[in-house]
Design a protein around this motif. Sequence first.
Motif, PDB file in Angstrom:
ATOM      1  N   ASP A  41     -18.324  10.842 -34.294  1.00  0.00           N
ATOM      2  CA  ASP A  41     -18.926   9.585 -33.841  1.00  0.00           C
ATOM      3  C   ASP A  41     -18.798   8.511 -34.916  1.00  0.00           C
ATOM      4  OD1 ASP A  41     -19.683  10.700 -31.441  1.00  0.00           O
ATOM      5  OD2 ASP A  41     -21.790  10.915 -31.968  1.00  0.00           O
ATOM      6  N   HIS A  42     -19.083   8.894 -36.154  1.00  0.00           N
ATOM      7  CA  HIS A  42     -19.004   7.946 -37.275  1.00  0.00           C
ATOM      8  C   HIS A  42     -17.582   7.422 -37.440  1.00  0.00           C
ATOM      9  CE1 HIS A  42     -19.846   6.133 -41.146  1.00  0.00           C
ATOM     10  NE2 HIS A  42     -18.825   6.800 -41.657  1.00  0.00           N
ATOM     11  N   ARG A  43     -16.608   8.312 -37.389  1.00  0.00           N
ATOM     12  CA  ARG A  43     -15.208   7.896 -37.538  1.00  0.00           C
ATOM     13  C   ARG A  43     -14.749   7.012 -36.384  1.00  0.00           C
ATOM     14  NH1 ARG A  43     -11.334  12.136 -40.419  1.00  0.00           N
ATOM     15  NH2 ARG A  43     -12.651  12.634 -42.199  1.00  0.00           N
ATOM     16  N   LEU A  44     -15.210   7.319 -35.178  1.00  0.00           N
ATOM     17  CA  LEU A  44     -14.861   6.469 -34.037  1.00  0.00           C
ATOM     18  C   LEU A  44     -15.431   5.065 -34.208  1.00  0.00           C
ATOM     19  CD1 LEU A  44     -15.325   8.941 -31.072  1.00  0.00           C
ATOM     20  CD2 LEU A  44     -13.206   7.743 -31.656  1.00  0.00           C
ATOM     21  N   GLY A  45     -16.652   4.976 -34.716  1.00  0.00           N
ATOM     22  CA  GLY A  45     -17.255   3.677 -34.975  1.00  0.00           C
ATOM     23  C   GLY A  45     -16.471   2.891 -36.008  1.00  0.00           C
ATOM     24  N   ARG A  46     -16.057   3.567 -37.070  1.00  0.00           N
ATOM     25  CA  ARG A  46     -15.269   2.909 -38.114  1.00  0.00           C
ATOM     26  C   ARG A  46     -13.923   2.444 -37.555  1.00  0.00           C
ATOM     27  NH1 ARG A  46     -14.012   6.234 -43.422  1.00  0.00           N
ATOM     28  NH2 ARG A  46     -13.920   7.707 -41.739  1.00  0.00           N
ATOM     29  N   PHE A  47     -13.289   3.285 -36.740  1.00  0.00           N
ATOM     30  CA  PHE A  47     -12.020   2.907 -36.122  1.00  0.00           C
ATOM     31  C   PHE A  47     -12.208   1.680 -35.230  1.00  0.00           C
ATOM     32  CE2 PHE A  47      -9.003   2.924 -32.649  1.00  0.00           C
ATOM     33  CZ  PHE A  47      -7.794   3.056 -33.311  1.00  0.00           C
ATOM     34  N   ILE A  69     -13.878   3.404 -26.223  1.00  0.00           N
ATOM     35  CA  ILE A  69     -14.633   3.978 -27.343  1.00  0.00           C
ATOM     36  C   ILE A  69     -16.121   3.656 -27.195  1.00  0.00           C
ATOM     37  CG2 ILE A  69     -15.035   3.853 -29.835  1.00  0.00           C
ATOM     38  CD1 ILE A  69     -11.973   3.320 -30.112  1.00  0.00           C
ATOM     39  N   ILE A  70     -16.439   2.414 -26.883  1.00  0.00           N
ATOM     40  CA  ILE A  70     -17.841   2.017 -26.729  1.00  0.00           C
ATOM     41  C   ILE A  70     -18.501   2.790 -25.592  1.00  0.00           C
ATOM     42  CG2 ILE A  70     -19.339   0.092 -26.051  1.00  0.00           C
ATOM     43  CD1 ILE A  70     -17.339  -1.716 -27.667  1.00  0.00           C
ATOM     44  N   ALA A  71     -17.810   2.948 -24.482  1.00  0.00           N
ATOM     45  CA  ALA A  71     -18.364   3.699 -23.349  1.00  0.00           C
ATOM     46  C   ALA A  71     -18.669   5.136 -23.745  1.00  0.00           C
ATOM     47  CB  ALA A  71     -17.401   3.659 -22.168  1.00  0.00           C
ATOM     48  N   HIS A  72     -17.781   5.759 -24.504  1.00  0.00           N
ATOM     49  CA  HIS A  72     -18.015   7.134 -24.951  1.00  0.00           C
ATOM     50  C   HIS A  72     -19.172   7.204 -25.934  1.00  0.00           C
ATOM     51  CE1 HIS A  72     -15.056   9.759 -23.109  1.00  0.00           C
ATOM     52  NE2 HIS A  72     -14.214   8.743 -23.145  1.00  0.00           N
ATOM     53  N   GLN A  73     -19.295   6.205 -26.796  1.00  0.00           N
ATOM     54  CA  GLN A  73     -20.380   6.207 -27.774  1.00  0.00           C
ATOM     55  C   GLN A  73     -21.736   6.027 -27.104  1.00  0.00           C
ATOM     56  OE1 GLN A  73     -18.845   3.136 -30.389  1.00  0.00           O
ATOM     57  NE2 GLN A  73     -18.468   4.656 -31.967  1.00  0.00           N
ATOM     58  N   GLU A  74     -21.780   5.340 -25.992  1.00  0.00           N
ATOM     59  CA  GLU A  74     -23.043   5.083 -25.312  1.00  0.00           C
ATOM     60  C   GLU A  74     -23.524   6.259 -24.474  1.00  0.00           C
ATOM     61  OE1 GLU A  74     -22.249   1.470 -23.200  1.00  0.00           O
ATOM     62  OE2 GLU A  74     -22.658   0.233 -24.963  1.00  0.00           O
ATOM     63  N   ARG A  75     -22.646   7.180 -24.168  1.00  0.00           N
ATOM     64  CA  ARG A  75     -23.036   8.341 -23.365  1.00  0.00           C
ATOM     65  C   ARG A  75     -23.931   9.255 -24.191  1.00  0.00           C
ATOM     66  NH1 ARG A  75     -17.262   9.793 -20.872  1.00  0.00           N
ATOM     67  NH2 ARG A  75     -17.151   8.034 -19.461  1.00  0.00           N
ATOM     68  N   MET A  76     -24.933   9.780 -23.531  1.00  0.00           N
ATOM     69  CA  MET A  76     -25.820  10.743 -24.191  1.00  0.00           C
ATOM     70  C   MET A  76     -25.128  12.104 -24.189  1.00  0.00           C
ATOM     71  SD  MET A  76     -28.435   9.055 -25.114  1.00  0.00           S
ATOM     72  CE  MET A  76     -29.609  10.312 -25.503  1.00  0.00           C
TER      73      MET A  76
END
Length: 86
Positions: A41-47, A69-76
């Motif tokens: 998750d952290h690496r995806l945010g940095r990317f 990426i944002i859609a995946h990060q928002e999923r629980m």
Amino acid sequence: MSFARMDLAMARLGRGDIDGAGTQIHTVLEVRARRRTESVDHRLGRFSRRLALHPGAGSPVTIGLREVIIAHQERMPAQLPPGSSQ
């Protein structure tokens, strides 16, 4: 596997290869959908932040990749039902 793909995505982004970076990110997101980890998750945010600053940030491909990426990060993360073991 996801760490290596994230490194490759960052390298390709640095070379301006948005499509190649996107291919790696989509593979990571497929794995992440089944097995979520904080470090990925952290690496995806940095990317995603680097992608937003990229000279091609306004292109449809880049915008679409950031949205995925944002859609995946928002999923629980999927939760196990009570009494289940991991």
